[in-house]
Design a protein around this motif. Sequence first.
Motif, PDB file in Angstrom:
ATOM      1  N   ARG A   1       0.846  -1.193   0.000  1.00 24.62           N
ATOM      2  CA  ARG A   1       0.000   0.000   0.000  1.00 24.62           C
ATOM      3  C   ARG A   1       0.883   1.247   0.000  1.00 24.62           C
ATOM      4  O   ARG A   1       2.070   1.179   0.284  1.00 24.62           O
ATOM      5  CB  ARG A   1      -0.950   0.012   1.193  1.00 24.62           C
ATOM      6  CG  ARG A   1      -0.286   0.158   2.525  1.00 24.62           C
ATOM      7  CD  ARG A   1      -1.282   0.042   3.680  1.00 24.62           C
ATOM      8  NE  ARG A   1      -0.589  -0.001   4.954  1.00 24.62           N
ATOM      9  CZ  ARG A   1      -0.020  -1.074   5.483  1.00 24.62           C
ATOM     10  NH1 ARG A   1      -0.068  -2.220   4.834  1.00 24.62           N
ATOM     11  NH2 ARG A   1       0.600  -1.026   6.631  1.00 24.62           N
TER      12      ARG A   1
ATOM     13  N   ASP B   1      -2.105   1.305  -5.369  1.00 27.39           N
ATOM     14  CA  ASP B   1      -1.693   0.333  -6.385  1.00 27.39           C
ATOM     15  C   ASP B   1      -1.650   0.979  -7.765  1.00 27.39           C
ATOM     16  O   ASP B   1      -0.700   0.784  -8.525  1.00 27.39           O
ATOM     17  CB  ASP B   1      -2.658  -0.859  -6.431  1.00 27.39           C
ATOM     18  CG  ASP B   1      -2.503  -1.795  -5.248  1.00 27.39           C
ATOM     19  OD1 ASP B   1      -1.509  -1.659  -4.503  1.00 27.39           O
ATOM     20  OD2 ASP B   1      -3.381  -2.653  -5.070  1.00 27.39           O
ATOM     21  N   ALA B   2      -2.691   1.734  -8.079  1.00 32.50           N
ATOM     22  CA  ALA B   2      -2.758   2.390  -9.395  1.00 32.50           C
ATOM     23  C   ALA B   2      -1.615   3.388  -9.547  1.00 32.50           C
ATOM     24  O   ALA B   2      -0.992   3.465 -10.608  1.00 32.50           O
ATOM     25  CB  ALA B   2      -4.108   3.075  -9.574  1.00 32.50           C
TER      26      ALA B   2
ATOM     27  N   THR C   1      -6.394   4.941  -0.522  1.00 29.21           N
ATOM     28  CA  THR C   1      -6.938   3.582  -0.464  1.00 29.21           C
ATOM     29  C   THR C   1      -5.908   2.644  -1.089  1.00 29.21           C
ATOM     30  O   THR C   1      -5.024   3.080  -1.840  1.00 29.21           O
ATOM     31  CB  THR C   1      -8.266   3.473  -1.240  1.00 29.21           C
ATOM     32  OG1 THR C   1      -7.988   3.653  -2.638  1.00 29.21           O
ATOM     33  CG2 THR C   1      -9.289   4.483  -0.753  1.00 29.21           C
ATOM     34  N   VAL C   2      -6.037   1.367  -0.802  1.00 28.43           N
ATOM     35  CA  VAL C   2      -5.123   0.381  -1.375  1.00 28.43           C
ATOM     36  C   VAL C   2      -5.173   0.456  -2.902  1.00 28.43           C
ATOM     37  O   VAL C   2      -4.146   0.438  -3.577  1.00 28.43           O
ATOM     38  CB  VAL C   2      -5.471  -1.036  -0.873  1.00 28.43           C
ATOM     39  CG1 VAL C   2      -4.696  -2.090  -1.625  1.00 28.43           C
ATOM     40  CG2 VAL C   2      -5.204  -1.139   0.620  1.00 28.43           C
ATOM     41  N   GLU C   3      -6.382   0.579  -3.457  1.00 29.33           N
ATOM     42  CA  GLU C   3      -6.550   0.621  -4.912  1.00 29.33           C
ATOM     43  C   GLU C   3      -5.879   1.855  -5.511  1.00 29.33           C
ATOM     44  O   GLU C   3      -5.220   1.777  -6.552  1.00 29.33           O
ATOM     45  CB  GLU C   3      -8.038   0.592  -5.290  1.00 29.33           C
ATOM     46  CG  GLU C   3      -8.738  -0.706  -4.950  1.00 29.33           C
ATOM     47  CD  GLU C   3      -9.098  -0.841  -3.459  1.00 29.33           C
ATOM     48  OE1 GLU C   3      -9.114   0.178  -2.714  1.00 29.33           O
ATOM     49  OE2 GLU C   3      -9.340  -1.984  -3.035  1.00 29.33           O
ATOM     50  N   GLU C   4      -6.038   3.016  -4.863  1.00 29.33           N
ATOM     51  CA  GLU C   4      -5.407   4.247  -5.362  1.00 29.33           C
ATOM     52  C   GLU C   4      -3.880   4.125  -5.325  1.00 29.33           C
ATOM     53  O   GLU C   4      -3.197   4.530  -6.257  1.00 29.33           O
ATOM     54  CB  GLU C   4      -5.844   5.450  -4.520  1.00 29.33           C
ATOM     55  CG  GLU C   4      -7.273   5.861  -4.709  1.00 29.33           C
ATOM     56  CD  GLU C   4      -7.726   6.892  -3.686  1.00 29.33           C
ATOM     57  OE1 GLU C   4      -8.665   7.633  -4.007  1.00 29.33           O
ATOM     58  OE2 GLU C   4      -7.158   6.956  -2.571  1.00 29.33           O
TER      59      GLU C   4
END
Length: 158
Positions: free
Chosen positions: A74, A95-96, A90-93
């Motif tokens: 993260r 990662d992206a 966020t984890v997704e942000e």
Amino acid sequence: YDALEESERAELGALASVHSWESFMHLLERRDPKRQKITPADAAKKPDVCWPLVRRHPDTGRLSLYLNPKNTRRVCRLPRSGWPARSGRTVEEGDAMVRRLAERVIETGVYAHAWKKGDLVLWDNRQLLHAASPFDADKYQRLLFRAEFAGEAVLHGA
């Protein structure tokens, strides 16, 4: 790092990434189902480590991005004073962001070694994004020695 816009440098200078040996091992397990699985005890021996996304090379003074899309768990915001880093994206942000930055790093050029028997390759982990090339493990043996040298601590870029 040098190719980033000033606004990107400012944003990235305030961020860190959590590198996870466990996440990387699980990635390798997914790639090779025959690979020996790590245990919770294995993972406990190598806890996650938080590193600034921007680091200053202790010898050259140059700033660089320090990221790895294969083991970043993260992205988080650096605290105003000292560690540990607190939550951020966020984890997704995160990662992206790491994927986009890695793609930009790769666009600057990639060295792919054409291996021959007896070759030895050395690199400076403080400023190089590296990865092993896929190979036929049933046909070839990969022999890797890791050497670490005492020296100055890695410096935060900001």
